[in-house]
Enzyme design. Structure first.
Site, PDB file in Angstrom:
ATOM      1  N   ARG A 355     -18.156 -26.059  15.542  1.00  0.00           N
ATOM      2  CA  ARG A 355     -17.967 -24.610  15.462  1.00  0.00           C
ATOM      3  C   ARG A 355     -19.263 -23.860  15.748  1.00  0.00           C
ATOM      4  O   ARG A 355     -19.232 -22.635  15.920  1.00  0.00           O
ATOM      5  CB  ARG A 355     -17.444 -24.211  14.074  1.00  0.00           C
ATOM      6  N   GLU A 372     -21.975 -16.226  11.815  1.00  0.00           N
ATOM      7  CA  GLU A 372     -22.378 -15.230  10.834  1.00  0.00           C
ATOM      8  C   GLU A 372     -23.819 -14.776  11.071  1.00  0.00           C
ATOM      9  O   GLU A 372     -24.507 -15.269  11.964  1.00  0.00           O
ATOM     10  CB  GLU A 372     -22.183 -15.795   9.425  1.00  0.00           C
ATOM     11  N   PHE A 378     -23.829 -19.657   4.928  1.00  0.00           N
ATOM     12  CA  PHE A 378     -22.587 -20.398   5.127  1.00  0.00           C
ATOM     13  C   PHE A 378     -22.496 -20.989   6.543  1.00  0.00           C
ATOM     14  O   PHE A 378     -22.572 -22.203   6.712  1.00  0.00           O
ATOM     15  CB  PHE A 378     -21.382 -19.504   4.811  1.00  0.00           C
ATOM     16  N   GLU A 379     -22.310 -20.159   7.546  1.00  0.00           N
ATOM     17  CA  GLU A 379     -22.060 -20.684   8.885  1.00  0.00           C
ATOM     18  C   GLU A 379     -22.921 -19.936   9.896  1.00  0.00           C
ATOM     19  O   GLU A 379     -22.544 -18.887  10.394  1.00  0.00           O
ATOM     20  CB  GLU A 379     -20.572 -20.562   9.235  1.00  0.00           C
ATOM     21  N   GLN A 380     -24.073 -20.497  10.174  1.00  0.00           N
ATOM     22  CA  GLN A 380     -25.001 -19.931  11.142  1.00  0.00           C
ATOM     23  C   GLN A 380     -25.083 -20.812  12.371  1.00  0.00           C
ATOM     24  O   GLN A 380     -25.217 -22.034  12.257  1.00  0.00           O
ATOM     25  CB  GLN A 380     -26.410 -19.848  10.539  1.00  0.00           C
TER      26      GLN A 380
END
Length: 554
Positions: A355, A372, A378-380
């Site tokens: 992702r 993000e 969280f999701e970088q």
């Protein structure tokens, strides 16, 4: 006399656990929020090292999405017994103090300790077994009677108890790999406080306990105690610290502590330990906590002591009595190819790399999918390599066509979500533009325009670091000269020593490619290459990201 240069693992490589199996040496170091988890380096002469494994590479082993900055994987411990490698580590899920009316209350933190095993250093590594959550810095001791023991520091959250509750010991069932029996508090530490990082050894009928004390800053130290019984009582070393640079904020090697012992085949002891290298004239270490190694000695009274006067860390130890074994140089050329990421690179927190990035979507390019914000836990989509030199230039070529201001991509010098400088390409109503976003403790966040109405197509970006200072540049793809942003940025703030109150800072600075899409559309950016060119004044001591060369002292 021949010598070599410390540190042997340059850039952010803290909390070393060292192991010898035959003629092979291994060092495992902490990776905190960076994925995959744990770095294991391999050497045959204690001087030249190469990356051998990052064992925590699957979602079933490690998922750090949501972990705060400087949490994640702390203090791995690597051992070998019964024909396999054993690795224990902490996954820290929460860090912080509870404050009520300005006073500190209970210090509630979440530390989960796990064990994985493997037949070979490069795996396959098992799924983890949860051991306990009573504190951090777990370590294993395999006794000569076949029993296996777990040590860790005990966390005491009560506001009047000092938090560091001592070192506890509990047996592990080698069949189930789970704890059995009751834990025992075996050592409370010395007046230095912050007793952590335990390792246990047995020699001449004595159990020798090594711990880190004094905190992980300027007063860090390696302290030892011993007992005739594994359960204690333990007598503290009569000299105090066996290695420390306590109080010293300048010099080639400072912040020395959190060590682990290894013996050569001839029985001579060597200590691997973490250290810091401050910028000249400035008590800040943007390269982070690094790993050094030096010889020790066992004295006639049975205590371990440093070979150096005053238990000082040695920036240029004598070469060990081992045949030189340099690894073939295979430096990454900065180009991207299908398959795994080059060893120089890691990313943040998430095991779901698909992702975040792809090396297959556009052949010979790294594609980052905008996720993000640059401050996300969280999701970088951020792929990075460590600072390893005081002077270097990092550069890349980016192909990115943002549709609006919520889509950004570029080159970032990054410590954590509260400390970074980010040269990014975005779009305003007038077209594509370059901006610098800065987050600096004490001064807040800043965003400044450096170029507007950029032409279509790929743009090359660079970050030039010279000790304390950073400047950003850009140019059209293939152009000769860089255009430089007017700002001179203080890169020394990307260090443990500069932080917001109450925020942990235990890592080091990285330079990274990044992409965000705050609209949620997942707009991607493609990077053609990524180069890191060292420009140190001193002779380069790293042929690749992980290798050191011996040097002769004169």
């Amino acid at each position: 006399m021949n010598s070599f240069a410390n540190p042997v693992l340059r850039g952010f490589n803290p909390d070393p656990s060292i192991l010898r199996v035959g003629r092979d040496f291994y060092i495992a170091t902490s990776t905190f929020e960076w994925f995959p988890g744990v770095q294991i380096h391999h050497s045959r002469d204690l001087v030249h090292w190469r990356l051998a494994s990052r064992p925590l590479s699957r979602a079933s082993q490690l998922d750090m999405r949501g972990n705060p900055d400087s949490c994640g994987v702390w203090a791995p411990d690597l051992t070998y017994a019964d024909g396999r490698f054993w690795l224990v580590y902490t996954d820290v899920k929460r860090y912080g103090l509870t404050t009520v009316n300005g006073a500190h209350g209970a210090s509630m933190r979440d530390f989960h300790n796990y064990l994985v095993v493997a037949p070979n250093i490069d795996g396959p590594w098992s799924d983890p077994v949860h051991l306990n959550s009573s504190g951090f810095d777990p370590a294993l001791f395999h006794d000569d009677d076949g029993r296996c023991w777990l040590l860790n520091m005990l966390w005491d959250h009560r506001p009047d108890r000092g938090r560091f509750g001592g070192i506890v010991l509990q047996e592990i069932d080698k069949e189930t790999l789970r704890l059995k029996g009751e834990r025992r508090l075996i050592y409370r530490g010395t007046e230095r406080g912050f007793t952590e990082g335990p390792h246990l050894y047995k020699r001449d009928g004595w159990y020798h306990l090594l711990v880190a004390e004094g905190g992980t800053g300027w007063n860090h130290a390696v302290v030892m105690a011993r007992s005739r019984s594994i359960g204690g009582p333990y007598e503290t070393h009569p000299d105090g610290a066996v290695l420390t640079a306590a109080g010293r904020q300048e010099g080639a090697i400072t912040r020395a502590g959190h060590g682990d012992l290894v013996e050569l085949e001839d029985g001579s002891p060597w200590l691997a330990y973490l250290c810091g290298r401050p910028l000249p004239g400035l008590a800040r270490c943007p390269l982070g906590r690094e790993t050094a190694i030096q010889p020790m000695r066992w004295d006639e009274d049975g205590w371990l002591r440093s070979v150096t006067p005053g238990a000082q860390p040695d920036p240029n130890p004598p070469l060990p009595s081992l045949p030189p074994c340099p690894w073939p140089e295979q430096p990454w050329d900065g180009q991207f190819a299908p398959g795994p990421l080059p060893d120089d690179l890691q990313w943040l927190r998430s095991p779901d790399s698909g992702r975040l990035w792809s090396l297959d979507a556009r052949p010979h390019w790294l594609r980052l999918y905008g996720r993000e914000s640059i401050k996300s836990h969280f999701e970088q989509a951020l792929v990075a390599r460590r600072f390893q030199h005081f002077r270097f230039t990092a550069s890349t070529c980016i192909d990115f066509d943002p549709a609006h201001f919520q889509q950004n991509a570029g080159l970032v010098c990054y410590y954590n979500s509260t400390k970074f400088y980010y040269l990014h390409l975005t779009r305003d109503t007038g077209g594509r533009e370059l901006r610098i976003m800065s987050a600096i403790p004490g001064t807040g966040a800043h965003d400044s325009l450096v170029a507007s109405e950029l032409p279509a197509g790929p743009i090359e970006l660079c970050a030039e670091v010279d000790h304390q200072w950073l400047r950003f540049g850009w140019r059209a793809k293939g152009a000769d000269a860089w255009e430089w942003a007017p700002q001179r940025l203080d890169v020394s703030v990307l260090s443990d020593e500069v932080s917001l109150p109450g925020y942990p800072n235990f890592t080091g600075a990285f330079v990274a490619m990044a992409c965000q899409d705050l609209s949620g559309a997942g707009r991607h950016a493609d990077f053609a290459w990524f180069r890191y060119d060292a420009r140190d004044d001193a002779p380069d001591q790293s042929g690749s990201a992980t290798e050191m060369r011996a040097v002769e002292s004169r």
